[in-house]
Motif scaffolding. Structure first.
Motif, PDB file in Angstrom:
ATOM      1  N   HIS A 140       0.841  -5.624  -1.619  1.00 28.38           N
ATOM      2  CA  HIS A 140       1.829  -4.915  -2.420  1.00 28.38           C
ATOM      3  C   HIS A 140       2.863  -4.322  -1.466  1.00 28.38           C
ATOM      4  N   ASP A 141       4.050  -4.075  -2.009  1.00 32.98           N
ATOM      5  CA  ASP A 141       5.142  -3.557  -1.196  1.00 32.98           C
ATOM      6  C   ASP A 141       5.271  -2.053  -1.387  1.00 32.98           C
ATOM      7  N   VAL A 142       5.409  -1.365  -0.241  1.00 34.03           N
ATOM      8  CA  VAL A 142       5.658   0.071  -0.237  1.00 34.03           C
ATOM      9  C   VAL A 142       6.823   0.296   0.718  1.00 34.03           C
ATOM     10  N   LEU A 143       7.931   0.815   0.215  1.00 33.60           N
ATOM     11  CA  LEU A 143       9.109   1.100   1.045  1.00 33.60           C
ATOM     12  C   LEU A 143       9.529  -0.102   1.897  1.00 33.60           C
ATOM     13  N   ASP A 144       9.689  -1.234   1.305  1.00 32.21           N
ATOM     14  CA  ASP A 144      10.113  -2.453   2.006  1.00 32.21           C
ATOM     15  C   ASP A 144       9.109  -2.941   3.052  1.00 32.21           C
ATOM     16  N   THR A 145       7.874  -2.490   2.975  1.00 27.97           N
ATOM     17  CA  THR A 145       6.821  -2.941   3.874  1.00 27.97           C
ATOM     18  C   THR A 145       5.718  -3.569   3.020  1.00 27.97           C
ATOM     19  N   THR A 146       5.314  -4.779   3.363  1.00 25.49           N
ATOM     20  CA  THR A 146       4.239  -5.457   2.640  1.00 25.49           C
ATOM     21  C   THR A 146       2.915  -5.094   3.296  1.00 25.49           C
ATOM     22  N   LEU A 147       2.008  -4.540   2.502  1.00 24.44           N
ATOM     23  CA  LEU A 147       0.710  -4.089   3.002  1.00 24.44           C
ATOM     24  C   LEU A 147      -0.420  -4.809   2.274  1.00 24.44           C
ATOM     25  N   PRO A 148      -1.574  -4.960   2.935  1.00 22.99           N
ATOM     26  CA  PRO A 148      -2.728  -5.565   2.250  1.00 22.99           C
ATOM     27  C   PRO A 148      -3.248  -4.629   1.165  1.00 22.99           C
ATOM     28  N   TYR A 149      -3.892  -5.209   0.184  1.00 21.09           N
ATOM     29  CA  TYR A 149      -4.359  -4.467  -0.975  1.00 21.09           C
ATOM     30  C   TYR A 149      -5.774  -4.914  -1.311  1.00 21.09           C
ATOM     31  N   VAL A 150      -6.662  -3.980  -1.562  1.00 22.32           N
ATOM     32  CA  VAL A 150      -8.033  -4.300  -1.943  1.00 22.32           C
ATOM     33  C   VAL A 150      -8.116  -4.254  -3.462  1.00 22.32           C
ATOM     34  N   SER A 151      -8.273  -5.413  -4.073  1.00 18.09           N
ATOM     35  CA  SER A 151      -8.275  -5.482  -5.539  1.00 18.09           C
ATOM     36  C   SER A 151      -9.691  -5.444  -6.102  1.00 18.09           C
ATOM     37  N   GLU A 152     -10.431  -4.427  -5.721  1.00 22.10           N
ATOM     38  CA  GLU A 152     -11.764  -4.144  -6.263  1.00 22.10           C
ATOM     39  C   GLU A 152     -11.619  -2.898  -7.133  1.00 22.10           C
TER      40      GLU A 152
END
Length: 195
Positions: free
Chosen positions: A45-57
């Motif tokens: 997911h994107d936060v402030l123009d930065t793409t970060l990994p996301y744990v979808s649990e």
């Protein structure tokens, strides 16, 4: 008995009131992505123009959402005397700045042994991540633009530090000795007490 203190990694973040929850959630998801020893479906997911990994649990998403909300409330409580808009403040930046801390702890279950009977499991911390968040505000549009650049820079720097640490610091991770889906319990603590 091992009396060494488990490693603690500190990440410093700067955020304004309108972005603090997303910034904190993004960084906590980044930590979990690298320290959650269960198969994951890759997500970002994107936060402030930065793409970060996301744990979808679901359980982790719910826990992170709950703790991030509690963290924002603790910041609101610390600055409850101010009645300003989320982005701009009539007070100077230094007077309107508040700080908060969020700790992510990974635990190991150890079976305690008695003379003739096995006692309950004991949980010990094997790694802690401390997020030190400084909440900022701005008096003008140029100050808000400067704060956004600082926020983006602090988030990117913190995310890169997570990656560097998890790639470098592996020797303290306990062996996986269980068949449970998640071998290591975890906690997220808002404004933990030192000690």
């Amino acid at each position: 008995m091992d009396t060494r203190k488990p490693p603690e990694f500190t990440l410093e973040l700067v955020a304004d009131r309108s972005n603090v929850k997303d910034v904190v959630k993004g960084l906590v998801h980044t930590i979990f992505f690298h320290r959650y020893f269960t198969p994951l479906t890759p997500a970002t997911h994107d936060v402030l123009d930065t793409t970060l990994p996301y744990v979808s649990e679901d359980d982790i998403e719910d826990l992170i959402e709950t703790r991030a909300t509690a963290f924002v409330r603790s910041l609101d409580t610390a600055t409850s005397t101010q009645h300003t808009s989320p982005q701009y403040s009539a007070k100077s930046t230094t007077a309107a700045t508040s700080r908060g801390t969020l700790a992510v702890k990974f635990l190991e279950k150890k079976r305690r042994k008695g003379w003739f009977i096995a006692k309950a499991d004991e949980e010990t911390v094997w790694e802690t991540w401390v997020l030190e968040v400084t909440l900022t505000s701005a008096r003008s549009e140029p100050e808000a633009a400067r704060n956004r650049r600082v926020m983006e820079g602090s988030l990117q720097e913190a995310a890169m530090k997570v990656v560097a640490v998890v790639n470098r610091e592996k020797g303290h991770i306990p062996p996986i000795t269980t068949n449970e889906s998640n071998p290591f319990p975890y906690q997220i603590v808002v404004n933990p007490k030192n000690g």
